[in-house]
Design an enzyme around this catalytic site. Structure first.
Site, PDB file in Angstrom:
ATOM      1  N   LYS A 111     138.441 197.703 106.674  1.00  0.00           N
ATOM      2  CA  LYS A 111     139.290 196.813 107.466  1.00  0.00           C
ATOM      3  C   LYS A 111     139.665 197.447 108.821  1.00  0.00           C
ATOM      4  O   LYS A 111     139.486 198.657 109.013  1.00  0.00           O
ATOM      5  CB  LYS A 111     140.544 196.472 106.648  1.00  0.00           C
ATOM      6  CG  LYS A 111     140.246 195.662 105.371  1.00  0.00           C
ATOM      7  CD  LYS A 111     141.548 195.242 104.685  1.00  0.00           C
ATOM      8  CE  LYS A 111     141.298 194.426 103.440  1.00  0.00           C
ATOM      9  NZ  LYS A 111     142.569 193.939 102.819  1.00  0.00           N
ATOM     10  N   TYR A 164     138.946 184.358 103.398  1.00  0.00           N
ATOM     11  CA  TYR A 164     140.110 184.519 102.512  1.00  0.00           C
ATOM     12  C   TYR A 164     140.703 183.167 102.078  1.00  0.00           C
ATOM     13  O   TYR A 164     141.882 183.099 101.731  1.00  0.00           O
ATOM     14  CB  TYR A 164     141.182 185.358 103.199  1.00  0.00           C
ATOM     15  CG  TYR A 164     140.957 186.858 103.078  1.00  0.00           C
ATOM     16  CD1 TYR A 164     141.003 187.498 101.831  1.00  0.00           C
ATOM     17  CD2 TYR A 164     140.725 187.640 104.197  1.00  0.00           C
ATOM     18  CE1 TYR A 164     140.808 188.859 101.721  1.00  0.00           C
ATOM     19  CE2 TYR A 164     140.528 189.019 104.093  1.00  0.00           C
ATOM     20  CZ  TYR A 164     140.578 189.612 102.845  1.00  0.00           C
ATOM     21  OH  TYR A 164     140.402 190.971 102.727  1.00  0.00           O
ATOM     22  N   PHE A 170     151.440 185.326 102.656  1.00  0.00           N
ATOM     23  CA  PHE A 170     150.912 186.346 103.558  1.00  0.00           C
ATOM     24  C   PHE A 170     149.622 185.916 104.263  1.00  0.00           C
ATOM     25  O   PHE A 170     149.038 186.690 105.028  1.00  0.00           O
ATOM     26  CB  PHE A 170     150.680 187.660 102.798  1.00  0.00           C
ATOM     27  CG  PHE A 170     149.764 187.554 101.608  1.00  0.00           C
ATOM     28  CD1 PHE A 170     148.378 187.545 101.767  1.00  0.00           C
ATOM     29  CD2 PHE A 170     150.280 187.463 100.318  1.00  0.00           C
ATOM     30  CE1 PHE A 170     147.527 187.452 100.667  1.00  0.00           C
ATOM     31  CE2 PHE A 170     149.432 187.367  99.217  1.00  0.00           C
ATOM     32  CZ  PHE A 170     148.052 187.356  99.392  1.00  0.00           C
ATOM     33  N   ARG A 194     136.276 198.732  92.858  1.00  0.00           N
ATOM     34  CA  ARG A 194     137.727 198.465  92.740  1.00  0.00           C
ATOM     35  C   ARG A 194     138.466 199.724  92.281  1.00  0.00           C
ATOM     36  O   ARG A 194     139.580 199.986  92.724  1.00  0.00           O
ATOM     37  CB  ARG A 194     137.987 197.310  91.758  1.00  0.00           C
ATOM     38  CG  ARG A 194     137.414 195.957  92.152  1.00  0.00           C
ATOM     39  CD  ARG A 194     138.093 195.269  93.305  1.00  0.00           C
ATOM     40  NE  ARG A 194     139.519 195.162  93.175  1.00  0.00           N
ATOM     41  CZ  ARG A 194     140.281 194.362  93.939  1.00  0.00           C
ATOM     42  NH1 ARG A 194     139.735 193.595  94.880  1.00  0.00           N
ATOM     43  NH2 ARG A 194     141.582 194.331  93.805  1.00  0.00           N
ATOM     44  N   THR A 248     146.105 197.261  95.382  1.00  0.00           N
ATOM     45  CA  THR A 248     146.288 196.538  96.647  1.00  0.00           C
ATOM     46  C   THR A 248     147.380 197.179  97.505  1.00  0.00           C
ATOM     47  O   THR A 248     147.219 197.346  98.706  1.00  0.00           O
ATOM     48  CB  THR A 248     146.656 195.061  96.359  1.00  0.00           C
ATOM     49  OG1 THR A 248     145.663 194.511  95.491  1.00  0.00           O
ATOM     50  CG2 THR A 248     146.714 194.250  97.636  1.00  0.00           C
ATOM     51  N   ASN A 299     145.514 197.719 104.401  1.00  0.00           N
ATOM     52  CA  ASN A 299     145.205 198.550 103.226  1.00  0.00           C
ATOM     53  C   ASN A 299     143.740 199.020 103.166  1.00  0.00           C
ATOM     54  O   ASN A 299     143.192 199.232 102.093  1.00  0.00           O
ATOM     55  CB  ASN A 299     145.654 197.852 101.942  1.00  0.00           C
ATOM     56  CG  ASN A 299     144.928 196.548 101.699  1.00  0.00           C
ATOM     57  OD1 ASN A 299     144.069 196.161 102.482  1.00  0.00           O
ATOM     58  ND2 ASN A 299     145.256 195.882 100.611  1.00  0.00           N
ATOM     59  N   HIS A 338     138.464 196.092 101.601  1.00  0.00           N
ATOM     60  CA  HIS A 338     138.334 194.926 100.721  1.00  0.00           C
ATOM     61  C   HIS A 338     137.198 195.192  99.746  1.00  0.00           C
ATOM     62  O   HIS A 338     136.201 195.818 100.122  1.00  0.00           O
ATOM     63  CB  HIS A 338     138.002 193.669 101.535  1.00  0.00           C
ATOM     64  CG  HIS A 338     137.520 192.531 100.664  1.00  0.00           C
ATOM     65  ND1 HIS A 338     138.389 191.666 100.035  1.00  0.00           N
ATOM     66  CD2 HIS A 338     136.268 192.165 100.277  1.00  0.00           C
ATOM     67  CE1 HIS A 338     137.672 190.816  99.300  1.00  0.00           C
ATOM     68  NE2 HIS A 338     136.388 191.096  99.432  1.00  0.00           N
ATOM     69  N   GLU A 374     130.542 186.317  98.516  1.00  0.00           N
ATOM     70  CA  GLU A 374     130.969 187.112  99.677  1.00  0.00           C
ATOM     71  C   GLU A 374     129.782 187.788 100.366  1.00  0.00           C
ATOM     72  O   GLU A 374     129.753 187.892 101.599  1.00  0.00           O
ATOM     73  CB  GLU A 374     132.007 188.155  99.237  1.00  0.00           C
ATOM     74  CG  GLU A 374     133.314 187.494  98.799  1.00  0.00           C
ATOM     75  CD  GLU A 374     134.376 188.485  98.344  1.00  0.00           C
ATOM     76  OE1 GLU A 374     134.082 189.697  98.272  1.00  0.00           O
ATOM     77  OE2 GLU A 374     135.501 188.036  98.083  1.00  0.00           O
TER      78      GLU A 374
END
Ligand code: ADP
Ligand code: MG
Length: 137
Positions: free
Chosen positions: A9, A49, A57, A85, A91, A112, A115, A126
């Site tokens: 990100k 998203y 958010f 993950r 998260t 964070n 993704h 995705e």
């Protein structure tokens, strides 16, 4: 072998930790099958998203994801979705286990660092969002 989508990100790209994050993947059995750097428009980020569109958010998330460059990758390996993950951590970086990418490189729940797809089904969707078949090796 399974594939999953990873995004480094804007916060992590700005910090200059692209290489350090990629090292976590390559050292843990996830091969880079495709990779590119790009900047998402607000429309791109909102579409990507979309599942979160009713969450409080959402607007901030779209702003943040379109605020700078991102590095998008297809990671391939055994149990790639779950493995990625695990390497990412929770998260919220405050809750992320020591040694995870988010514990080490993320500052907040919004910024964070990474993704990762949350299921095999979403990984396929995705990956197709970002990559043509001829870009994945
Ligand atoms: P993950 O990225 O771990 O799969 P989610 O899919 O639940 O997490 O959320 C997508 C992204 O939205 C998160 O990575 C984070 O950037 C942002 N986000 C999630 N929950 C919050 C929250 N409570 N406040 C601010 N941003 C959030
Ligand atoms: Mg998610």
């Amino acid at each position: 072998m399974q594939q999953t989508l990873s995004i480094i990100k804007p916060d992590a790209v700005k910090k200059g930790v692209i290489g350090k994050i990629i090292d976590r993947f390559e050292c843990n059995g996830l091969r880079i099958a495709a990779m590119k750097k790009l900047r998402l428009s607000k429309d791109d980020a909102a579409k990507f998203y979309e599942v979160h569109k009713d969450r409080p958010f959402f607007k901030d998330l779209v702003e943040f994801m379109s605020s700078g460059e991102v590095v998008v990758m297809v990671l391939e390996g055994e149990n790639a979705v779950v493995k990625n993950r695990e390497l990412m951590g929770a998260t919220n970086p405050k809750e992320a286990a020591a040694g995870t990418i988010r514990a080490d490189f993320a500052d907040s729940i919004d910024a964070n660092a990474v993704h990762g797809s949350d299921s095999d089904e979403n990984a396929k969707i995705e990956i197709a969002f970002f990559f043509a078949k001829r870009e994945i090796f």
